[in-house]
Each structure stands twice: as C-alpha cells, then as structure tokens.
Design a protein around this motif. Structure first.
Motif, PDB file in Angstrom:
ATOM      1  N   ASP A   1      -0.772  12.492 -11.253  1.00  0.00           N
ATOM      2  CA  ASP A   1      -0.245  11.853 -10.034  1.00  0.00           C
ATOM      3  C   ASP A   1       1.135  12.353  -9.635  1.00  0.00           C
ATOM      4  O   ASP A   1       1.584  12.113  -8.525  1.00  0.00           O
TER       5      ASP A   1
ATOM      6  N   ARG B   1      -2.030   0.832  -4.652  1.00  0.00           N
ATOM      7  CA  ARG B   1      -1.329  -0.385  -4.251  1.00  0.00           C
ATOM      8  C   ARG B   1      -0.542  -0.901  -5.439  1.00  0.00           C
ATOM      9  O   ARG B   1      -0.921  -0.678  -6.576  1.00  0.00           O
TER      10      ARG B   1
ATOM     11  N   GLN C   1      -0.531   7.307  -4.024  1.00  0.00           N
ATOM     12  CA  GLN C   1      -1.767   6.621  -3.675  1.00  0.00           C
ATOM     13  C   GLN C   1      -1.792   5.293  -4.400  1.00  0.00           C
ATOM     14  O   GLN C   1      -1.162   5.142  -5.450  1.00  0.00           O
TER      15      GLN C   1
ATOM     16  N   ASN D   1       0.848  -1.176   0.000  1.00  0.00           N
ATOM     17  CA  ASN D   1       0.000   0.000   0.000  1.00  0.00           C
ATOM     18  C   ASN D   1       0.894   1.241   0.000  1.00  0.00           C
ATOM     19  O   ASN D   1       1.674   1.437   0.932  1.00  0.00           O
TER      20      ASN D   1
ATOM     21  N   ASN E   1      -0.253   4.418  -0.107  1.00  0.00           N
ATOM     22  CA  ASN E   1      -0.979   5.605   0.344  1.00  0.00           C
ATOM     23  C   ASN E   1      -0.162   6.394   1.354  1.00  0.00           C
ATOM     24  O   ASN E   1       0.288   5.854   2.365  1.00  0.00           O
ATOM     25  N   GLY E   2       0.056   7.669   1.047  1.00  0.00           N
ATOM     26  CA  GLY E   2       0.791   8.550   1.936  1.00  0.00           C
ATOM     27  C   GLY E   2       2.294   8.558   1.727  1.00  0.00           C
ATOM     28  O   GLY E   2       2.992   9.385   2.310  1.00  0.00           O
TER      29      GLY E   2
END
Length: 129
Positions: free
Chosen positions: A81, A68, A66, A49, A51-52
C-alpha cells in the motif's frame, strides 16, 4: 517510540483536521524494503473514506490511499500500500492531500532526529503544532 518535534504546515487549523499523520517507521532495522509504514489518525466521530487521497514526499514519491478509517481509529499504510513512497533517512517532508488536492497534513523530520532515536523505533508526530 520517539517524538519528533515537527511544526505542522498550518494549512488547516488543528481543530479542523479530520485526519492527522500520527506516526511512522522511518528507519526500520535493515533491510528497509517493505518495512516502512505510516499511520493516520481519524480525529472525528465519523468514518472517513480515504479513496484517492495521496501521501507524497518532497521527492515526489507517493502512496495513493484506499479504504475507510473508522472514528477515532488508526489507518496503517505500509507494504504494497505504500506505493513508491520512501521515508527519507536524511530528513523528509511528508504531505497528505485529499483526492481534490487539498492539503490535510504535513510533517517533517531531520536526519539528526532519526540518529538520536536509532533504527527500529517508530516516531510519533506532535499533534498540537
């Protein structure tokens, strides 16, 4: 594709890196806006993951990641992005950090290396350094 000789930061041993900065379109054919990209490689057998996570250049511009990335798969960062991140044609440092600010990977390149390869060629970073 051209290989860039860029020593890694050494913050994590290569064998322990889950994700590596694998390649980048640093100097696309003009116009550059919206055509730069960076790819990450998931070196594990697990989905990760992102995210962040943050990719940041030495001038402070960044892309907040962001999504996976599956095991053994690539994750492309480009277009909308890529955020404010810009890949410097005069040389650059690019750092990838987890959401908790742990440095995961770090690559560099020089203006001279980019001039040898020319525009419109993506660069692959050495994984073994």
């Amino acid at each position: 594709m051209t290989r860039l000789e860029s020593p890694r930061s050494g913050q994590l041993q290569l064998a322990k890196r889950e994700i590596s900065i694998f390649s980048a379109m640093i100097r696309p054919r003009s116009p550059e806006t919206g055509k730069e990209w960076v790819s990450l490689l998931n070196r594990t057998e697990d989905e990760i993951n992102l995210n962040g996570w943050v990719m940041r250049s030495k001038n402070g511009r960044k892309a907040v990641l962001q999504g996976r990335v599956g095991p053994g798969r690539m994750h492309m960062i480009g277009g909308a992005d890529i955020g404010t991140l810009r890949l410097g044609n005069q040389g650059e440092d690019l750092m990838l950090r987890k959401a908790d600010n742990v440095l995961v990977d770090h690559v560099t390149w020089t203006r001279e290396a980019l001039l040898r390869g020319g525009p419109g060629i993506f660069y692959e970073f050495e994984l073994g350094r």
